[in-house]
Scaffold this motif. Structure first.
Motif, PDB file in Angstrom:
ATOM      1  N   ARG A   9       1.082  -0.983  -0.103  1.00  0.00           N
ATOM      2  CA  ARG A   9       0.233  -0.331  -0.428  1.00  0.00           C
ATOM      3  C   ARG A   9       1.200   0.810  -0.037  1.00  0.00           C
ATOM      4  O   ARG A   9       0.112   1.975  -0.158  1.00  0.00           O
ATOM      5  CB  ARG A   9      -0.962   0.010   0.886  1.00  0.00           C
ATOM      6  N   HIS A  10       2.320   1.041   0.189  1.00  0.00           N
ATOM      7  CA  HIS A  10       2.778   2.286  -0.265  1.00  0.00           C
ATOM      8  C   HIS A  10       3.203   3.427   1.366  1.00  0.00           C
ATOM      9  O   HIS A  10       3.183   4.338   1.499  1.00  0.00           O
ATOM     10  CB  HIS A  10       2.838   2.725  -1.144  1.00  0.00           C
ATOM     11  N   SER A  11       2.602   2.121   2.323  1.00  0.00           N
ATOM     12  CA  SER A  11       2.461   2.666   3.575  1.00  0.00           C
ATOM     13  C   SER A  11       4.301   3.342   3.872  1.00  0.00           C
ATOM     14  O   SER A  11       4.371   3.560   4.433  1.00  0.00           O
ATOM     15  CB  SER A  11       2.105   2.552   4.747  1.00  0.00           C
ATOM     16  N   TYR A  12       4.964   3.119   3.500  1.00  0.00           N
ATOM     17  CA  TYR A  12       6.774   2.644   3.795  1.00  0.00           C
ATOM     18  C   TYR A  12       7.330   3.702   2.614  1.00  0.00           C
ATOM     19  O   TYR A  12       6.758   3.915   2.095  1.00  0.00           O
ATOM     20  CB  TYR A  12       7.204   1.680   3.638  1.00  0.00           C
ATOM     21  N   THR A  13       8.646   4.627   2.941  1.00  0.00           N
ATOM     22  CA  THR A  13       9.603   4.833   1.827  1.00  0.00           C
ATOM     23  C   THR A  13      10.962   4.191   1.977  1.00  0.00           C
ATOM     24  O   THR A  13      11.139   3.936   3.762  1.00  0.00           O
ATOM     25  CB  THR A  13       8.719   6.162   2.189  1.00  0.00           C
ATOM     26  N   GLU A  14      11.517   5.090   0.966  1.00  0.00           N
ATOM     27  CA  GLU A  14      12.685   4.211   1.147  1.00  0.00           C
ATOM     28  C   GLU A  14      13.158   5.199   2.347  1.00  0.00           C
ATOM     29  O   GLU A  14      14.345   4.445   3.117  1.00  0.00           O
ATOM     30  CB  GLU A  14      13.610   4.607   0.040  1.00  0.00           C
ATOM     31  N   ASP A  15      12.905   6.225   2.951  1.00  0.00           N
ATOM     32  CA  ASP A  15      13.373   6.383   4.337  1.00  0.00           C
ATOM     33  C   ASP A  15      12.898   6.326   5.502  1.00  0.00           C
ATOM     34  O   ASP A  15      13.369   6.664   6.471  1.00  0.00           O
ATOM     35  CB  ASP A  15      13.385   9.026   4.277  1.00  0.00           C
ATOM     36  N   ASP A  16      11.494   6.124   5.421  1.00  0.00           N
ATOM     37  CA  ASP A  16      10.960   6.027   6.567  1.00  0.00           C
ATOM     38  C   ASP A  16      10.391   4.201   6.235  1.00  0.00           C
ATOM     39  O   ASP A  16       9.093   4.165   6.225  1.00  0.00           O
ATOM     40  CB  ASP A  16       9.869   6.479   6.957  1.00  0.00           C
ATOM     41  N   HIS A  17      10.309   3.676   7.189  1.00  0.00           N
ATOM     42  CA  HIS A  17      10.483   1.716   6.701  1.00  0.00           C
ATOM     43  C   HIS A  17      10.447   1.521   8.088  1.00  0.00           C
ATOM     44  O   HIS A  17      10.899  -0.346   7.741  1.00  0.00           O
ATOM     45  CB  HIS A  17      10.788   1.202   5.941  1.00  0.00           C
ATOM     46  N   LEU A  18      10.378   1.801   9.118  1.00  0.00           N
ATOM     47  CA  LEU A  18      10.759   0.967  10.570  1.00  0.00           C
ATOM     48  C   LEU A  18       9.701  -0.308  10.840  1.00  0.00           C
ATOM     49  O   LEU A  18      10.802  -0.825  11.101  1.00  0.00           O
ATOM     50  CB  LEU A  18      10.277   2.078  12.296  1.00  0.00           C
ATOM     51  N   GLY A  19       8.252  -0.041  10.386  1.00  0.00           N
ATOM     52  CA  GLY A  19       7.789  -1.500  10.436  1.00  0.00           C
ATOM     53  C   GLY A  19       8.437  -2.686   9.674  1.00  0.00           C
ATOM     54  O   GLY A  19       7.797  -3.508  10.629  1.00  0.00           O
ATOM     55  N   TYR A  20       8.916  -2.542   8.592  1.00  0.00           N
ATOM     56  CA  TYR A  20       9.587  -3.472   7.835  1.00  0.00           C
ATOM     57  C   TYR A  20      10.593  -4.522   8.595  1.00  0.00           C
ATOM     58  O   TYR A  20      11.337  -4.778   9.065  1.00  0.00           O
ATOM     59  CB  TYR A  20       9.716  -2.412   6.602  1.00  0.00           C
ATOM     60  N   THR A  21      11.336  -3.254   9.067  1.00  0.00           N
ATOM     61  CA  THR A  21      12.983  -3.104   9.783  1.00  0.00           C
ATOM     62  C   THR A  21      12.617  -4.024  10.935  1.00  0.00           C
ATOM     63  O   THR A  21      13.412  -5.114  11.613  1.00  0.00           O
ATOM     64  CB  THR A  21      13.588  -1.929  10.022  1.00  0.00           C
ATOM     65  N   LEU A  22      10.879  -4.409  12.086  1.00  0.00           N
ATOM     66  CA  LEU A  22      10.987  -4.242  13.539  1.00  0.00           C
ATOM     67  C   LEU A  22      10.944  -5.807  12.787  1.00  0.00           C
ATOM     68  O   LEU A  22      10.790  -7.355  13.581  1.00  0.00           O
ATOM     69  CB  LEU A  22       9.986  -3.771  13.887  1.00  0.00           C
ATOM     70  N   ALA A  23       9.664  -6.343  11.993  1.00  0.00           N
ATOM     71  CA  ALA A  23       8.960  -6.969  12.051  1.00  0.00           C
ATOM     72  C   ALA A  23      10.525  -8.029  10.985  1.00  0.00           C
ATOM     73  O   ALA A  23      10.490  -9.702  11.360  1.00  0.00           O
ATOM     74  CB  ALA A  23       8.780  -6.667  10.138  1.00  0.00           C
ATOM     75  N   SER A  24      11.540  -7.939  10.257  1.00  0.00           N
ATOM     76  CA  SER A  24      12.333  -8.317  10.206  1.00  0.00           C
ATOM     77  C   SER A  24      13.253  -9.290  10.894  1.00  0.00           C
ATOM     78  O   SER A  24      13.590 -10.239  11.449  1.00  0.00           O
ATOM     79  CB  SER A  24      14.005  -7.835   9.088  1.00  0.00           C
ATOM     80  N   ILE A  25      13.691  -8.062  12.026  1.00  0.00           N
ATOM     81  CA  ILE A  25      14.766  -8.427  13.353  1.00  0.00           C
ATOM     82  C   ILE A  25      13.298  -9.315  13.880  1.00  0.00           C
ATOM     83  O   ILE A  25      14.674 -10.623  14.220  1.00  0.00           O
ATOM     84  CB  ILE A  25      14.906  -7.093  14.302  1.00  0.00           C
ATOM     85  N   PHE A  26      12.861  -9.256  13.507  1.00  0.00           N
ATOM     86  CA  PHE A  26      11.836 -10.005  14.701  1.00  0.00           C
ATOM     87  C   PHE A  26      11.743 -11.603  14.246  1.00  0.00           C
ATOM     88  O   PHE A  26      12.023 -12.638  15.102  1.00  0.00           O
ATOM     89  CB  PHE A  26      10.008 -10.375  15.326  1.00  0.00           C
ATOM     90  N   TRP A  27      11.784 -11.575  13.136  1.00  0.00           N
ATOM     91  CA  TRP A  27      12.011 -13.000  12.264  1.00  0.00           C
ATOM     92  C   TRP A  27      13.221 -13.653  12.423  1.00  0.00           C
ATOM     93  O   TRP A  27      13.328 -14.723  12.146  1.00  0.00           O
ATOM     94  CB  TRP A  27      11.385 -13.304  10.642  1.00  0.00           C
ATOM     95  N   HIS A  28      14.049 -12.799  12.441  1.00  0.00           N
ATOM     96  CA  HIS A  28      15.598 -13.218  12.276  1.00  0.00           C
ATOM     97  C   HIS A  28      15.926 -13.763  13.246  1.00  0.00           C
ATOM     98  O   HIS A  28      16.245 -14.835  14.115  1.00  0.00           O
ATOM     99  CB  HIS A  28      17.136 -11.886  12.232  1.00  0.00           C
ATOM    100  N   PHE A  29      15.184 -13.623  14.640  1.00  0.00           N
ATOM    101  CA  PHE A  29      15.564 -13.104  16.159  1.00  0.00           C
ATOM    102  C   PHE A  29      14.666 -14.475  16.518  1.00  0.00           C
ATOM    103  O   PHE A  29      15.610 -15.953  16.867  1.00  0.00           O
ATOM    104  CB  PHE A  29      14.785 -12.467  16.575  1.00  0.00           C
TER     105      PHE A  29
END
Length: 206
Positions: A170-190
């Motif tokens: 839905r283009h809720s993220y941008t190249e400069d603001d995608h914290l939710g993407y980063t947090l989901a990725s960190i949790f999955w790596h964990f």
């Protein structure tokens, strides 16, 4: 009067922006705290397994059996999903739309991980290894308890990946603001790290 209303509206907007920024700053530390709590829960289970195994070995009542091959397949899959997300995280800074597709790929791999975990339980049942009830034994019950608790957290991880995938679409993220993407990725790596630790431990400490 108009100037007063404009000032009030601007003040509300500034307050909302400040609150949003505060939530963003708190999000990652809160995630690390929650992951620490989850890891401690698994550490407690592993400690219980070690104590139980030692006690029953002394009595000659510890039953050894081979872990299902499906656990190997699911381990490979979760490693691949983490690799995909690492690539996605690097792409998020350049092309968030492309990064979204990496997130979707990781989501599919996560679902495949769940499939092989369930297949592993079916394998155990086919060998008359049950969680509880007549014919069950302690070492088998521990395998179910430890792996199933992890599977429950995996479901939470899949929800996080799903939300991030939808927001990316839905283009809720941008190249400069995608914290939710980063947090989901960190949790999955964990979650992937925890599973690798658990599988390695259960393989070599039988």
């Amino acid at each position: 009067m108009k100037q007063y209303n404009d000032f009030g509206t601007q003040r509300m907007q500034d307050d909302k922006l400040l609150l949003k920024q505060q939530r963003k700053r708190a999000a990652k530390p809160l995630l690390w705290v929650s992951m620490g709590s989850i890891f401690m829960a698994f550490a407690g289970l592993v400690s219980g397994y070690i104590v139980s195994r030692g006690f029953l070995l002394e009595k000659g009542q510890w039953v050894e059996f081979k872990l299902p091959n499906q656990f190997i397949y699911s381990t490979i899959i979760i490693v691949l999903s983490s690799i995909v997300l690492f690539i996605g995280q690097s792409q998020a800074k350049k092309n968030i739309e492309r990064a979204g597709w990496y997130m979707v790929t990781a989501l599919v791999l996560g679902a495949l991980f769940c499939y092989f975990q369930i297949a592993a339980y079916q394998n155990l049942i086919s060998r008359n290894i049950y969680f509880t009830g007549p014919g069950s034994f302690t070492s088998g019950s521990w395998i179910y308890a430890i792996s199933f608790l992890h599977l429950l957290h995996i479901f939470g991880g899949l929800i996080a990946l799903s939300v991030a995938s939808v927001k990316a679409a839905r283009h809720s993220y941008t190249e400069d603001d995608h914290l939710g993407y980063t947090l989901a990725s960190i949790f999955w790596h964990f979650l992937g790290f925890v599973w690798i630790f658990l599988y390695t431990f259960l393989t070599f400490y039988r």
